[in-house]
Design an enzyme around this catalytic site. Structure first.
Site, PDB file in Angstrom:
ATOM      1  N   ASP A 135     -37.097  -2.964  -6.887  1.00  0.00           N
ATOM      2  CA  ASP A 135     -37.159  -2.176  -8.117  1.00  0.00           C
ATOM      3  C   ASP A 135     -36.441  -0.839  -7.917  1.00  0.00           C
ATOM      4  OD1 ASP A 135     -38.999  -0.471  -6.798  1.00  0.00           O
ATOM      5  OD2 ASP A 135     -40.624  -1.872  -7.288  1.00  0.00           O
TER       6      ASP A 135
ATOM      7  N   HIS B 196     -32.104  -6.834  -8.335  1.00  0.00           N
ATOM      8  CA  HIS B 196     -33.253  -6.406  -9.139  1.00  0.00           C
ATOM      9  C   HIS B 196     -34.337  -7.486  -9.224  1.00  0.00           C
ATOM     10  CE1 HIS B 196     -35.248  -3.526 -11.462  1.00  0.00           C
ATOM     11  NE2 HIS B 196     -34.333  -3.216 -12.356  1.00  0.00           N
TER      12      HIS B 196
END
Ligand code: CO6
Length: 434
Positions: free
Chosen positions: A409, A405
């Site tokens: 995204d 992350h």
């Protein structure tokens, strides 16, 4: 109804053909009788349970017509407003009739079951239940009886002891005048089993982490620093399955080992083409993303030596058949333990097909320095709605993708998975990209 503060007392008076569970410790059991007629067939009547109970509900039958029973075998469970009682047989014989159905009321003194007995003159006995306050059953002692002491028990208990090769002089009887009861034997056996287990010596074992496990230890420890997110979806694989089945009917496909995997590998590579950030690494400074030119797809593989992740190189250049050949070569190497160092290096993205073993959704862990991984669950046929709202059988497979992350995204991962999904659901799309 009894006040809820009453302590529920469990009391068994064994040898009276019944286990009695009293619902109030103040209750006293008085005369508890078992009576029967003596002929080839006896009517086993519901005995007086005491406390003025005249009727009970049949909760459960443990026997059916035709069953062979021995003395002390459980016949049924009855329930009054005061007690739950398991009625046990007083006879050896065959059940001829059950006088009640479940939930029917049975009256004390009326026949419960008819039993065809096989022994002449099985003694009828009025069994006196204690007039004392019921007490918790004491654990049975298993210390030796006095040498030469007479062992008292009925034939069925003697038979049970013989069956389990138990020396009756080792069992302490808890019945009237030290009589050994069936329950005494069962308790003795339970204790014996405990001793058997405790005799085993269980040693702790220490062994070094090595081989594939060592590699897993390192990569998974490294992976701890990656903030993973997981995105999952259901993929319809009905058409893909049909395609595989069709290929197997063709002369070219008959000897082919062609699983779901080559199609998913190809679909992933095509989707990586569109979303290259998933086929990337972070450089050591952590400040740059290195987009990898080749799609080197690692395949998590369950081998005898542990989890290995051999890599199919340059997938973007390969046809599905070429991917399949390479996959089968690596599966064979895994089986024979003949991976080359090259087979196990330079992966840029990973696929784990845990569905070959079982499972639906999972949280796959990224193999550093990669940034994404997908895991496939087991395909299964489930009911789904078609466009006209009819329920139809659909073969689905669940996919879970994890990504780093810090640089990927959720929307990118979702788009990647949807691109892959579209190709699997409409497999002809796979061939347009080749
Ligand atoms: N669903 C239903 N049926 C399947 C599936 C799934 N997902 N996968 C395989 N199969 C079938 C397959 O089609 C074969 O059936 P037939 O075609 O009728 O012969 C059969 O199961 C055997 O397949 P096989 O395993 O031989 O071949 P496949 O190419 O599908 O898989 C493999 C090769 C190397 C990936 C596999 O053998 C393997 O080792 N899988 C285990 C991978 C593993 O251990 N992953 C765990 C990593 S840690 O991910 C991890 C998040 C955690 C759980």
């Amino acid at each position: 109804m009894l006040p809820s503060r009453d302590i529920y007392t469990f009391f068994k008076h064994i040898g009276n053909s019944a286990k009695i569970i009293f619902s109030n410790k103040n209750h006293v059991v008085r005369n508890f009788y078992v009576s029967a007629n003596y002929a080839g067939q006896v009517s086993f009547k519901l005995s007086d349970i005491g406390e003025g109970i005249r009727e009970v509900t049949i909760k459960e039958w443990f026997v059916k017509v035709g069953d062979k029973v021995a003395q002390f075998d459980e016949i049924c469970e009855v329930q009054s407003d005061k007690a739950s009682v398991t009625i046990t047989s007083r006879y050896d014989g065959i059940i001829k009739k059950l006088h009640y159905k479940i939930d029917e009321m049975a009256s004390v003194g009326r026949p419960l079951v008819d039993i065809e007995t096989d022994a002449e003159g099985q003694e009828q006995e009025k069994v006196q239940v204690t007039n004392e306050e019921p007490v918790e059953e004491k654990p049975i002692e298993t210390s030796k009886n006095e040498p030469g002491m007479e062992v008292l028990c009925i034939p069925s208990v003697r038979r049970l002891a013989k069956e389990y090769k138990i020396d009756l002089s080792s069992v302490k009887g808890t019945g009237k005048a030290g009589r050994i009861l069936k329950e005494d034997i069962l308790k003795y056996l339970e204790k014996g089993a405990v001793h058997e287990v405790s005799r085993e010596v269980l040693h702790d074992k220490t062994e070094p982490i090595k081989g594939f496990q060592k590699a897993m230890f390192k990569t998974m420890t490294d992976a701890l620093k990656i903030p993973h997110f997981v995105y999952s979806d259901e993929i319809t694989v009905s058409k893909l399955s049909e395609l595989r089945r069709t290929i197997k009917t063709l002369p070219e496909g008959q000897d082919l080992k062609l699983s779901f995997m080559p199609f998913f590998i190809k679909a992933a590579s095509n989707a990586l083409q569109r979303y290259p950030v998933l086929n990337a690494t972070l450089d050591t400074s952590g400040e740059n993303i290195v987009y990898k030119g080749q799609h080197n797809i690692g395949i998590a593989m369950d081998t005898k030596a542990g989890l290995a992740v051999p890599v199919i190189k340059n997938v973007q250049k390969l046809t599905i058949i070429e991917i399949n050949n390479e996959l089968n070569r690596l599966i064979a190497s895994g089986r024979n333990g003949t991976f080359s160092p090259q087979d196990l290096s330079d992966g840029t993205f990973t696929i784990s097909n845990i569905g070959a073993i079982g499972g639906t959704y999972m949280k796959p862990i990224i193999m550093t320095p990669q940034v994404a991984i997908i895991a496939l669950g087991t395909s299964q046929v489930v009911p789904r709605f078609d466009d006209a709202n009819n329920v139809i059988p659909v073969e689905v497979l669940n996919l879970s993708g994890a990504a780093d992350h810090r640089i990927i995204d959720g929307a990118t991962m979702a788009r990647f998975v949807q691109t892959l999904k579209k190709q699997i659901q409409e497999p002809y799309l796979l061939f347009l990209n080749q």
